[in-house]
Design a protein around this motif. Sequence first.
Motif, PDB file in Angstrom:
ATOM      1  N   GLY A 445       0.552   1.035  10.057  1.00  0.00           N
ATOM      2  CA  GLY A 445       1.511   0.946   8.953  1.00  0.00           C
ATOM      3  C   GLY A 445       2.915   1.245   9.451  1.00  0.00           C
ATOM      4  N   ALA A 447       5.374  -0.514  10.039  1.00  0.00           N
ATOM      5  CA  ALA A 447       6.508  -1.239   9.454  1.00  0.00           C
ATOM      6  C   ALA A 447       6.939  -0.620   8.132  1.00  0.00           C
ATOM      7  CB  ALA A 447       6.134  -2.705   9.237  1.00  0.00           C
ATOM      8  N   GLY A 448       6.155   0.312   7.597  1.00  0.00           N
ATOM      9  CA  GLY A 448       6.457   0.882   6.287  1.00  0.00           C
ATOM     10  C   GLY A 448       7.367   2.094   6.358  1.00  0.00           C
ATOM     11  N   GLY A 451       5.611   5.300   8.054  1.00  0.00           N
ATOM     12  CA  GLY A 451       5.223   4.907   9.414  1.00  0.00           C
ATOM     13  C   GLY A 451       6.427   4.714  10.314  1.00  0.00           C
ATOM     14  N   ASP A 469       0.791  -3.024  12.326  1.00  0.00           N
ATOM     15  CA  ASP A 469       0.929  -3.268  10.882  1.00  0.00           C
ATOM     16  C   ASP A 469       0.438  -4.679  10.591  1.00  0.00           C
ATOM     17  OD1 ASP A 469       2.992  -1.683   8.653  1.00  0.00           O
ATOM     18  OD2 ASP A 469       2.191  -3.672   8.135  1.00  0.00           O
ATOM     19  N   ARG A 470      -0.081  -4.876   9.387  1.00  0.00           N
ATOM     20  CA  ARG A 470      -0.539  -6.237   9.063  1.00  0.00           C
ATOM     21  C   ARG A 470       0.629  -7.152   8.692  1.00  0.00           C
ATOM     22  NH1 ARG A 470      -3.185  -5.343   3.044  1.00  0.00           N
ATOM     23  NH2 ARG A 470      -1.249  -4.639   2.122  1.00  0.00           N
ATOM     24  N   CYS A 496      -1.821  -6.148  13.030  1.00  0.00           N
ATOM     25  CA  CYS A 496      -3.174  -5.605  12.925  1.00  0.00           C
ATOM     26  C   CYS A 496      -3.460  -5.187  11.494  1.00  0.00           C
ATOM     27  CB  CYS A 496      -3.256  -4.397  13.867  1.00  0.00           C
ATOM     28  SG  CYS A 496      -4.457  -3.150  13.415  1.00  0.00           S
ATOM     29  N   VAL A 498      -5.871  -2.977   9.444  1.00  0.00           N
ATOM     30  CA  VAL A 498      -6.774  -1.874   9.811  1.00  0.00           C
ATOM     31  C   VAL A 498      -8.169  -2.014   9.198  1.00  0.00           C
ATOM     32  CG1 VAL A 498      -4.920  -0.207  10.217  1.00  0.00           C
ATOM     33  CG2 VAL A 498      -5.976  -0.356   7.941  1.00  0.00           C
ATOM     34  N   ALA A 525      -1.411   3.543   7.803  1.00  0.00           N
ATOM     35  CA  ALA A 525      -1.393   2.297   7.014  1.00  0.00           C
ATOM     36  C   ALA A 525      -2.072   2.552   5.683  1.00  0.00           C
ATOM     37  CB  ALA A 525      -2.106   1.181   7.768  1.00  0.00           C
ATOM     38  N   GLY A 526      -1.398   2.225   4.616  1.00  0.00           N
ATOM     39  CA  GLY A 526      -1.990   2.534   3.324  1.00  0.00           C
ATOM     40  C   GLY A 526      -1.442   1.705   2.197  1.00  0.00           C
ATOM     41  N   LEU A 548      -8.037   2.848   3.235  1.00  0.00           N
ATOM     42  CA  LEU A 548      -7.746   4.281   3.351  1.00  0.00           C
ATOM     43  C   LEU A 548      -8.889   5.098   3.954  1.00  0.00           C
ATOM     44  CD1 LEU A 548      -5.982   4.655  -0.107  1.00  0.00           C
ATOM     45  CD2 LEU A 548      -4.896   4.446   2.142  1.00  0.00           C
ATOM     46  N   GLY A 578      -2.455  11.721   4.765  1.00  0.00           N
ATOM     47  CA  GLY A 578      -3.301  11.793   3.577  1.00  0.00           C
ATOM     48  C   GLY A 578      -2.461  11.622   2.331  1.00  0.00           C
ATOM     49  N   TYR A 592      -7.970   5.323  -5.458  1.00  0.00           N
ATOM     50  CA  TYR A 592      -6.999   5.763  -4.448  1.00  0.00           C
ATOM     51  C   TYR A 592      -7.239   7.225  -4.071  1.00  0.00           C
ATOM     52  CZ  TYR A 592      -2.526   7.269  -2.466  1.00  0.00           C
ATOM     53  OH  TYR A 592      -1.564   7.816  -1.657  1.00  0.00           O
ATOM     54  N   PRO A 622       1.627  13.873   1.991  1.00  0.00           N
ATOM     55  CA  PRO A 622       2.903  13.680   1.288  1.00  0.00           C
ATOM     56  C   PRO A 622       2.667  13.598  -0.222  1.00  0.00           C
ATOM     57  CG  PRO A 622       2.352  11.804   2.748  1.00  0.00           C
ATOM     58  CD  PRO A 622       1.116  12.616   2.547  1.00  0.00           C
ATOM     59  N   TRP A 632       6.209   2.211  -3.419  1.00  0.00           N
ATOM     60  CA  TRP A 632       6.900   2.467  -4.679  1.00  0.00           C
ATOM     61  C   TRP A 632       7.772   1.294  -5.125  1.00  0.00           C
ATOM     62  CZ3 TRP A 632       5.917   6.480  -7.954  1.00  0.00           C
ATOM     63  CH2 TRP A 632       5.150   7.531  -7.432  1.00  0.00           C
TER      64      TRP A 632
HETATM   65  N1  LIG Z   1       5.048   7.167  -0.575  1.00  0.00           N
HETATM   66  C1  LIG Z   1       4.351   8.125  -1.120  1.00  0.00           C
HETATM   67  O1  LIG Z   1       4.713   8.697  -2.135  1.00  0.00           O
HETATM   68  C2  LIG Z   1       3.055   8.559  -0.519  1.00  0.00           C
HETATM   69  C3  LIG Z   1       2.415   9.680  -1.065  1.00  0.00           C
HETATM   70  C4  LIG Z   1       1.217  10.089  -0.535  1.00  0.00           C
HETATM   71  C5  LIG Z   1       0.679   9.395   0.527  1.00  0.00           C
HETATM   72  N2  LIG Z   1       1.300   8.316   1.028  1.00  0.00           N
HETATM   73  C6  LIG Z   1       0.665   7.601   2.121  1.00  0.00           C
HETATM   74  O2  LIG Z   1       1.578   7.373   3.166  1.00  0.00           O
HETATM   75  C7  LIG Z   1       1.183   6.208   3.885  1.00  0.00           C
HETATM   76  C8  LIG Z   1       2.404   5.327   4.093  1.00  0.00           C
HETATM   77  O3  LIG Z   1       2.908   4.939   2.873  1.00  0.00           O
HETATM   78  P1  LIG Z   1       4.432   4.489   2.642  1.00  0.00           P
HETATM   79  O4  LIG Z   1       4.908   5.258   1.493  1.00  0.00           O
HETATM   80  O5  LIG Z   1       5.188   4.532   3.885  1.00  0.00           O
HETATM   81  O6  LIG Z   1       4.189   3.000   2.148  1.00  0.00           O
HETATM   82  P2  LIG Z   1       4.779   1.619   2.697  1.00  0.00           P
HETATM   83  O7  LIG Z   1       4.200   0.579   1.798  1.00  0.00           O
HETATM   84  O8  LIG Z   1       6.236   1.693   2.850  1.00  0.00           O
HETATM   85  O9  LIG Z   1       4.085   1.483   4.112  1.00  0.00           O
HETATM   86  C9  LIG Z   1       2.733   1.194   4.278  1.00  0.00           C
HETATM   87  C10 LIG Z   1       2.595   0.230   5.442  1.00  0.00           C
HETATM   88  O10 LIG Z   1       1.208   0.016   5.661  1.00  0.00           O
HETATM   89  C11 LIG Z   1       0.993  -1.353   5.896  1.00  0.00           C
HETATM   90  N3  LIG Z   1      -0.368  -1.696   5.539  1.00  0.00           N
HETATM   91  C12 LIG Z   1      -0.928  -1.711   4.321  1.00  0.00           C
HETATM   92  N4  LIG Z   1      -2.206  -2.100   4.397  1.00  0.00           N
HETATM   93  C13 LIG Z   1      -2.450  -2.330   5.699  1.00  0.00           C
HETATM   94  C14 LIG Z   1      -3.598  -2.749   6.415  1.00  0.00           C
HETATM   95  N5  LIG Z   1      -4.752  -3.050   5.795  1.00  0.00           N
HETATM   96  N6  LIG Z   1      -3.508  -2.867   7.753  1.00  0.00           N
HETATM   97  C15 LIG Z   1      -2.352  -2.594   8.370  1.00  0.00           C
HETATM   98  N7  LIG Z   1      -1.242  -2.207   7.751  1.00  0.00           N
HETATM   99  C16 LIG Z   1      -1.290  -2.070   6.420  1.00  0.00           C
HETATM  100  C17 LIG Z   1       1.997  -2.045   5.026  1.00  0.00           C
HETATM  101  O11 LIG Z   1       2.251  -3.359   5.506  1.00  0.00           O
HETATM  102  C18 LIG Z   1       3.194  -1.127   5.143  1.00  0.00           C
HETATM  103  O12 LIG Z   1       4.049  -1.515   6.197  1.00  0.00           O
HETATM  104  C19 LIG Z   1       0.054   5.580   3.079  1.00  0.00           C
HETATM  105  O13 LIG Z   1      -1.179   5.917   3.669  1.00  0.00           O
HETATM  106  C20 LIG Z   1       0.198   6.229   1.735  1.00  0.00           C
HETATM  107  O14 LIG Z   1      -0.996   6.291   1.032  1.00  0.00           O
HETATM  108  C21 LIG Z   1       2.487   7.884   0.518  1.00  0.00           C
END
Ligand SMILES: NC(=O)c1ccc[n+]([C@@H]2O[C@H](COP(=O)([O-])OP(=O)(O)OC[C@H]3O[C@@H](n4cnc5c(N)ncnc54)[C@H](O)[C@@H]3O)[C@@H](O)[C@H]2O)c1
Length: 703
Positions: A445, A447-448, A451, A469-470, A496, A498, A525-526, A548, A578, A592, A622, A632
């Motif tokens: 993940g 790219a997110g 991450g 990242d996918r 990729c 996951v 990645a999530g 997840l 987590g 979730y 987080p 979000w």
């Molecule tokens: N943002 C929040 O408030 C928050 C709170 C609790 C936990 N989290 C966790 O933090 C992690 C990152 O979240 P974020 O807020 O940066 O979100 P984000 O959407 O900005 O980033 C998630 C990244 O994961 C990638 N991704 C999703 N499914 C995938 C897969 N099957 N294979 C590969 N890549 C995949 C997406 O392309 C994206 O780039 C997640 O696991 C999320 O559950 C986030």
Amino acid sequence: MNAQVLISSAALPFAVPTSRWDESVAATLSPAELLLYRSNLLGSDLTVTNFGGGNTSAKLEEIDPLTGEKTEVLWVKGSGGDIGSMKLDGFATLYQAKLLGLEAHYAGPDDDDKMVGFLPHCTFNLNGRAASIDTPLHSLLPFAHVDHVHPDAIIALAASSGGEAATQEIWGGTIGWLPWKRPGYTLGVMLRDYVKANPHVQGVMLAGHGIICWADSAKACYEHTVELIADAANYLNAKLGGKPAFGGQAVAPNADRAAIAADLMPRLRGFMTGARTKLGHFSDDAEALEFVGSVDFERLASLGTSCPDHFLRTKVAPLTLDPARLQDDAYLAQKIADYRDLYAAYYERCKRANSPAMRDSNPVVVLVPGVGRITFATDKTTARLAGEFYGNAINVMRGAEAIGDYIALDEQEAFDIEYWLLEEAKLQRMPAPKPLVGKIALVTGGAGGIGAASAARLLREGACVVLADRAADAVEEVRAGFAKQFGKDVVRAAVCDVTDEAQVQAAFDVAAREFGGLDILVANAGIASSAPIEDTTVELWSRNYDVLAQGYFLTARSAWPLMKRMKDQGGSSVVFIGSKNGVAAATNASAYASAKAAANHLARCLALEGAPFGIRVNTVNPDAVIKGSKIWDGDWRKERAGAHGIDSGKELEEHYRQRSMLKRDVLPEDIAEAVYFLGSDMSAKSTGNMINVDAGNAQAFTR
Ligand SMILES: NC(=O)c1ccc[n+]([C@@H]2O[C@H](COP(=O)([O-])OP(=O)(O)OC[C@H]3O[C@@H](n4cnc5c(N)ncnc54)[C@H](O)[C@@H]3O)[C@@H](O)[C@H]2O)c1
Ligand SMILES: [Zn+2]
């Protein structure tokens, strides 16, 4: 990586450079800028010289800031840097009259080190750039413009038993020949005296080293240098004449060599000892494959490199491996141990009373017939450059053997350069490396929001990172941004998903092949989803569990064999991202939240299972990271706003801020800080833990 397969059995040719001088550019430049222009032209053309190789100078008229009088100043490439990319501040400037006066302090070859100490006293205009040990080569020659370079075609002549005769044949006596002497004041004196005794020469070959030549103008000097290299290259190409190099091919390139390298590199890395872990660099370019697959390979490899520039980067000789035994760990461990013993024996044989202590004895260059060349160093750029320098050494051997016998540098001479006291002083002055230099991380993940912030944090501390990242375009964009910010060597992207076993394994293979293994996994990645239980379809349920829970399992499983290899090198660290919802129950998000809880417990199971291998596993939880997170951006935002009965705009951010105990926003960078702590040795004694980064949430307190 170069996927080229050798089909022709003819030797690879030497590149023949041509002049790239552009008079419309040159016409606008000052004399000092002309020197820079010429230097950049020479240095940025890798057919002319290798990285950092060589130095250039001009003797220019300047106004002395003290007297206001005209004075002659030597502008010469200073210590460090690369003539291809240097700027004007890369030149040392010295009073030419003072430099010539230094000879009063010189009594003979034993004074070489002492003479270096006088150079700063000749500085013109308070220039802080240190003068290099090659300065006397330039100052003692009575010519306005002087180039000194080490291109492969030239060293090939300089390091061959047939080199002196070839020099005579090519240039008919207009280029002289001096026997090997290590760089320093004595070489400068030898050169000056030689030119005085042979006033017709326009350049001199320095045996085992390179060439020095000169002219009356910057342009003439540049063109002279390029012409000499082209002459040497054309001569060698004629001698190679379509015949196979190195006695012909004994082992053909293996079609699976990239996969073999990915399997082999973490094994080798794991067997290297020392205070710091190594970074690897694999190359299967044509010159590497031609050499490692040749009949003469073992004989030539064991001779070691010739030019000081080459062997300082590559160590005296490479380690060679039998391609049939790469799966045999005992064999690999023994080969590396033997190499270290040989290196220690070389140190003992050659050391002098005042030599610095023995340095790292692990091999730098590892060669495998059919597979290619793998180099190891404490950082990625150094590993890559070591490989490129060995590529230069291969070219030198090919040319040298075409006109005679290749001559490697004498062992004691090599040692005296490697353990030169002034070089040691330079090493001692280097700043301490950043905490994660030598470490390799993979961030899913990547790219997110969280991450990318975590990857940036690790990169900032010196780690090399694979972003997996996918989202193909997004991950490439993030990689390109990091390459600009942190350098192209230290970051790779892998597309990729996951949830896909094969894609996950392929991403870890990228870490193995591009960097040599893995020390830190950030499973991040999530996705997020929100739905009351009755609206939760099996599809939605499975999607959460696929990404997840199973996604975290698959990434950890692929990390395991790489991480186990690092047990004796400080261990390794898995960090799960987590969620608060993995600890505290959430309404209308059962898929979730329970999948996150599964990941949290998986981390604890793996902490237990990983401990015997030095693998630590911890979780960062987080909550409400709204800014920067793509989760979000989508439906989750509306759904959570709906669940809380508020609007999804500003009110939502305020809602989460107010809900936290500390009344603060949580940013991706805050999560990254915890990732860095758990990924690094700062948390070396912690495993099976959770860190909540949520601005305070009593429901998520662990107990
Ligand atoms: N943002 C929040 O408030 C928050 C709170 C609790 C936990 N989290 C966790 O933090 C992690 C990152 O979240 P974020 O807020 O940066 O979100 P984000 O959407 O900005 O980033 C998630 C990244 O994961 C990638 N991704 C999703 N499914 C995938 C897969 N099957 N294979 C590969 N890549 C995949 C997406 O392309 C994206 O780039 C997640 O696991 C999320 O559950 C986030
Ligand atoms: Zn040199």
